[in-house]
Design a protein around this motif. Structure first.
Motif, PDB file in Angstrom:
ATOM      1  N   THR A   1      19.374  41.824  20.950  1.00 43.20           N
ATOM      2  CA  THR A   1      18.489  40.731  20.557  1.00 43.20           C
ATOM      3  C   THR A   1      18.784  39.437  21.286  1.00 43.20           C
ATOM      4  OG1 THR A   1      18.361  41.721  18.376  1.00 43.20           O
ATOM      5  CG2 THR A   1      17.755  39.411  18.529  1.00 43.20           C
ATOM      6  N   PRO A   2      17.869  38.964  22.122  1.00 41.94           N
ATOM      7  CA  PRO A   2      18.077  37.671  22.764  1.00 41.94           C
ATOM      8  C   PRO A   2      17.736  36.529  21.806  1.00 41.94           C
ATOM      9  CG  PRO A   2      16.021  38.644  23.531  1.00 41.94           C
ATOM     10  CD  PRO A   2      16.638  39.634  22.569  1.00 41.94           C
ATOM     11  N   ARG A   3      18.208  35.338  22.131  1.00 40.27           N
ATOM     12  CA  ARG A   3      17.977  34.155  21.287  1.00 40.27           C
ATOM     13  C   ARG A   3      16.881  33.287  21.894  1.00 40.27           C
ATOM     14  NH1 ARG A   3      22.389  29.324  20.116  1.00 40.27           N
ATOM     15  NH2 ARG A   3      20.873  27.823  19.309  1.00 40.27           N
ATOM     16  N   THR A   4      15.875  32.985  21.105  1.00 40.73           N
ATOM     17  CA  THR A   4      14.798  32.114  21.580  1.00 40.73           C
ATOM     18  C   THR A   4      14.891  30.754  20.908  1.00 40.73           C
ATOM     19  OG1 THR A   4      12.405  31.818  21.736  1.00 40.73           O
ATOM     20  CG2 THR A   4      13.198  32.982  19.810  1.00 40.73           C
ATOM     21  N   LEU A   5      14.272  29.769  21.534  1.00 44.50           N
ATOM     22  CA  LEU A   5      14.224  28.435  20.942  1.00 44.50           C
ATOM     23  C   LEU A   5      12.940  28.231  20.147  1.00 44.50           C
ATOM     24  CD1 LEU A   5      15.594  26.394  23.979  1.00 44.50           C
ATOM     25  CD2 LEU A   5      16.830  27.121  21.918  1.00 44.50           C
ATOM     26  N   ASP A   6      12.017  29.189  20.208  1.00 45.81           N
ATOM     27  CA  ASP A   6      10.765  29.065  19.453  1.00 45.81           C
ATOM     28  C   ASP A   6      10.225  30.446  19.103  1.00 45.81           C
ATOM     29  OD1 ASP A   6       8.285  28.581  18.397  1.00 45.81           O
ATOM     30  OD2 ASP A   6       7.635  27.214  19.990  1.00 45.81           O
ATOM     31  N   ILE A   7      10.619  30.911  17.931  1.00 39.79           N
ATOM     32  CA  ILE A   7      10.246  32.282  17.561  1.00 39.79           C
ATOM     33  C   ILE A   7       8.766  32.400  17.227  1.00 39.79           C
ATOM     34  CG2 ILE A   7      10.712  32.254  15.074  1.00 39.79           C
ATOM     35  CD1 ILE A   7      12.269  34.991  15.747  1.00 39.79           C
ATOM     36  N   ASP A   8       8.134  31.300  16.814  1.00 40.43           N
ATOM     37  CA  ASP A   8       6.699  31.367  16.528  1.00 40.43           C
ATOM     38  C   ASP A   8       5.921  31.627  17.815  1.00 40.43           C
ATOM     39  OD1 ASP A   8       6.792  30.749  13.659  1.00 40.43           O
ATOM     40  OD2 ASP A   8       7.538  28.803  14.323  1.00 40.43           O
ATOM     41  N   ALA A   9       6.329  30.981  18.896  1.00 41.42           N
ATOM     42  CA  ALA A   9       5.675  31.199  20.188  1.00 41.42           C
ATOM     43  C   ALA A   9       5.893  32.646  20.637  1.00 41.42           C
ATOM     44  CB  ALA A   9       6.219  30.227  21.229  1.00 41.42           C
TER      45      ALA A   9
ATOM     46  N   ASN B   1      11.785  29.711  26.432  1.00 41.96           N
ATOM     47  CA  ASN B   1      12.920  28.788  26.359  1.00 41.96           C
ATOM     48  C   ASN B   1      12.781  27.658  27.381  1.00 41.96           C
ATOM     49  OD1 ASN B   1      13.973  30.267  24.283  1.00 41.96           O
ATOM     50  ND2 ASN B   1      15.745  31.051  25.409  1.00 41.96           N
ATOM     51  N   GLN B   2      12.329  28.008  28.577  1.00 46.08           N
ATOM     52  CA  GLN B   2      12.150  26.969  29.594  1.00 46.08           C
ATOM     53  C   GLN B   2      11.064  25.983  29.199  1.00 46.08           C
ATOM     54  OE1 GLN B   2      11.694  28.828  33.449  1.00 46.08           O
ATOM     55  NE2 GLN B   2      13.650  29.881  33.149  1.00 46.08           N
ATOM     56  N   GLN B   3      10.006  26.537  28.595  1.00 44.89           N
ATOM     57  CA  GLN B   3       8.895  25.698  28.144  1.00 44.89           C
ATOM     58  C   GLN B   3       9.372  24.726  27.053  1.00 44.89           C
ATOM     59  OE1 GLN B   3       5.589  28.326  27.477  1.00 44.89           O
ATOM     60  NE2 GLN B   3       4.653  26.850  26.074  1.00 44.89           N
ATOM     61  N   VAL B   4      10.142  25.232  26.099  1.00 47.48           N
ATOM     62  CA  VAL B   4      10.634  24.375  25.010  1.00 47.48           C
ATOM     63  C   VAL B   4      11.516  23.260  25.575  1.00 47.48           C
ATOM     64  CG1 VAL B   4      12.140  24.289  22.972  1.00 47.48           C
ATOM     65  CG2 VAL B   4      10.500  26.158  23.229  1.00 47.48           C
ATOM     66  N   MET B   5      12.391  23.608  26.511  1.00 46.55           N
ATOM     67  CA  MET B   5      13.295  22.598  27.080  1.00 46.55           C
ATOM     68  C   MET B   5      12.503  21.532  27.833  1.00 46.55           C
ATOM     69  SD  MET B   5      16.680  23.960  27.062  1.00 46.55           S
ATOM     70  CE  MET B   5      17.396  25.305  27.911  1.00 46.55           C
ATOM     71  N   ALA B   6      11.424  21.960  28.495  1.00 41.18           N
ATOM     72  CA  ALA B   6      10.631  20.998  29.257  1.00 41.18           C
ATOM     73  C   ALA B   6       9.797  20.114  28.335  1.00 41.18           C
ATOM     74  CB  ALA B   6       9.712  21.738  30.236  1.00 41.18           C
ATOM     75  N   GLU B   7       9.286  20.704  27.261  1.00 37.74           N
ATOM     76  CA  GLU B   7       8.349  19.962  26.403  1.00 37.74           C
ATOM     77  C   GLU B   7       9.018  19.251  25.240  1.00 37.74           C
ATOM     78  OE1 GLU B   7       5.406  22.851  25.314  1.00 37.74           O
ATOM     79  OE2 GLU B   7       4.672  23.013  27.382  1.00 37.74           O
ATOM     80  N   GLN B   8      10.226  19.672  24.876  1.00 38.87           N
ATOM     81  CA  GLN B   8      10.892  19.040  23.735  1.00 38.87           C
ATOM     82  C   GLN B   8      12.274  18.546  24.156  1.00 38.87           C
ATOM     83  OE1 GLN B   8      10.549  21.252  19.966  1.00 38.87           O
ATOM     84  NE2 GLN B   8       9.174  22.655  21.002  1.00 38.87           N
TER      85      GLN B   8
END
Ligand code: OOG
Ligand code: NI
Length: 461
Positions: A228-236, A42-49
């Motif tokens: 179940t936690p919520r992710t911003l990128d389930i493929d990752a 999630n942190q990675q997605v927020m930083a990169e997108q």
């Protein structure tokens, strides 16, 4: 006691959700590992997108993301279900939606307990997928009676939890000390109990009928079976799980990868084998598993119809259920079918496929007294006075739920129960009607439009 001494149901729910997460981390250490992975991604997605982060800031989801999770339980009797509904009501959770899993070979029907107003969801989006076992679908009469007899004897709530529920109903709420005690007492219902209520042989009989029946009937209570936690990128997440020692199921359930996610995508990992003390000797049972989800736009009836049609087409083209052997082909087919679902928020809105939230922008606020400004919604959007974001889906998907159930129930011969949806019977057991999720999304959208109209000093929009 004056009402102002009561703790709000929303904060009891937030407290309960946190307590549940802590308990589950102790019970299933892999859940803790999963939380770490989800938080990294999630942190990675927020930083990169930055666009994703910005959308989450508009809707406020950025503030609820870290504490967002759902759990699942399975209860055995109408009385248990009705009392669970009262317990969840203390925390501001109502039953939303009806899910029939019988057509997928799982003898249960279900609802989701959750908060219904966007402000409450903002405080705590905690939800519990709650299933009621349908013994009436089992044609082995002696076994059905055995199961009914065992369930009739168990007590899944502590005496103090029942007292506090009644007190909250009577007084209209709980004060701080009572709310704390309520959370502690309610937690007991969801705990894993190593001691079974049956002999090893009875367990085997129940298990041979359907593993789910053994899971519900043989234990002291409806242990939470995943959180179940919520992710911003389930493929990752799907790709990153094996490196953390977490083996995922073969395919991600739900829609394919998109720039603008819709509904719900989910993946899970296999249940743990746990030691069980039957009333005569030791044995084992697989009860708990892990799951991760990514949430996207709530769809209108029109959007949902399109989703269902494209998912059906994908499965028909695959010619069977997605599994390990055809996972790659399934993914390609899914992506291909869903090319027909616009992946653009403006188009999704113009075509009436999803629900949205509307926000008055700074520009709109600055010009709210001007005579010649646009006054229609379309005009205000075009002029940059109103911004919109998709309304997040807060519910579940029956086909996905069936896939999650099955991947964690093992591959033993699939049962057949025909298609036996019976919402009336479910509501009779629940003692309440389930709420219509589509109506809730429409209300939430309407409230955001009203708030915009007010902020921009317009009568309506
Ligand atoms: C519930 C399975 C469904 C979901 O997220 O769709 C589910 C269960 O196994 O009890 O949790
Ligand atoms: Ni789940």
């Amino acid at each position: 006691m004056p009402a102002h001494d009561f703790v709000s149901p929303d904060s009891i729910r937030a407290q309960f959700s946190a307590a549940m997460s802590l308990m589950y981390k102790q019970e299933v250490p892999l859940y803790g590992t999963l939380l770490e992975l989800v938080s990294e991604i999630n942190q990675q997605v927020m930083a990169e997108q930055p666009k994703v982060a910005e959308a989450l800031r508009w809707t406020g989801e950025i503030e609820r993301l870290d504490q967002e999770r759902h759990g699942a339980i399975r209860v055995g009797t109408a009385e248990e279900l009705a009392t669970i509904a009262r317990l969840f009501a203390v925390m501001g959770m109502a039953p939303v939606g009806y899910y029939d899993l019988s057509s997928a070979g799982v003898p249960v029907h279900s609802t989701a307990f959750r908060a219904v107003h966007e402000q409450s969801l903002h405080v705590s989006p905690f939800r519990v997928f709650t299933s009621l076992l349908r013994l009436e679908l089992i044609d082995n009469l002696p076994l059905r009676e055995l199961a009914q007899g065992i369930l009739a004897k168990r007590k899944i709530f502590t005496a103090r939890a029942l007292e506090l529920i009644a007190q909250s109903e009577h007084d209209g709420g709980l004060n701080k000390a009572d709310a704390d005690e309520f959370v502690r007492e309610a937690l007991h219902t969801f705990r894993w109990h190593q001691d079974a209520t049956v002999t090893a042989e009875q367990y085997q009989q129940l298990h041979d009928q359907h593993r789910l029946i053994a899971d519900v009937v043989a234990f002291k209570g409806p242990h939470i079976n995943h959180l179940t936690p919520r992710t911003l990128d389930i493929d990752a997440i799907q790709v990153g799980m094996p490196a953390k020692g977490i083996p995922p199921k073969a395919v991600v359930e739900g829609p394919p990868t998109r720039r603008h996610p819709i509904l719900l995508r989910q993946t899970s990992f296999k249940a743990l084998q746990e030691q069980v003390a039957f009333s005569d000797h030791q044995g084992s049972h697989t009860a708990r598993f892990g799951e991760i989800e990514q949430r996207g736009a709530a769809l209108t009836p029109k959007g949902r119809q399109l989703y269902d049609k494209l998912l059906d087409a994908t499965r028909a083209a695959l010619g069977g259920a997605p599994a390990e052997a055809n996972a790659e082909r399934y993914r390609a087919l899914l992506q291909e079918s869903f090319a027909a679902f616009p992946d653009d928020l403006a188009q999704m809105r113009e075509q009436g496929l999803a629900y949205f939230r509307y926000f008055a922008t700074e520009k709109g606020m600055a010009q709210r007294e001007q005579q010649d400004r646009p006054t229609t919604l379309e005009g205000l959007i075009a002029a940059g006075h109103v911004h919109f974001e998709a309304l997040v889906y807060e519910d579940f998907l029956p086909v996905s739920a069936a896939g999650i159930f099955q991947s964690n129930l093992g591959d033993e011969g699939q049962a057949e129960y025909g298609s036996n949806a019976n919402r009336e019977a479910f509501e009779a057991a629940l003692g309440l009607q389930v709420q219509d999720e589509l109506a809730l999304y429409a209300q939430s959208e309407r409230r955001s439009l009203q708030a915009c109209a007010q902020a921009l000093n317009l009568g309506s929009m």
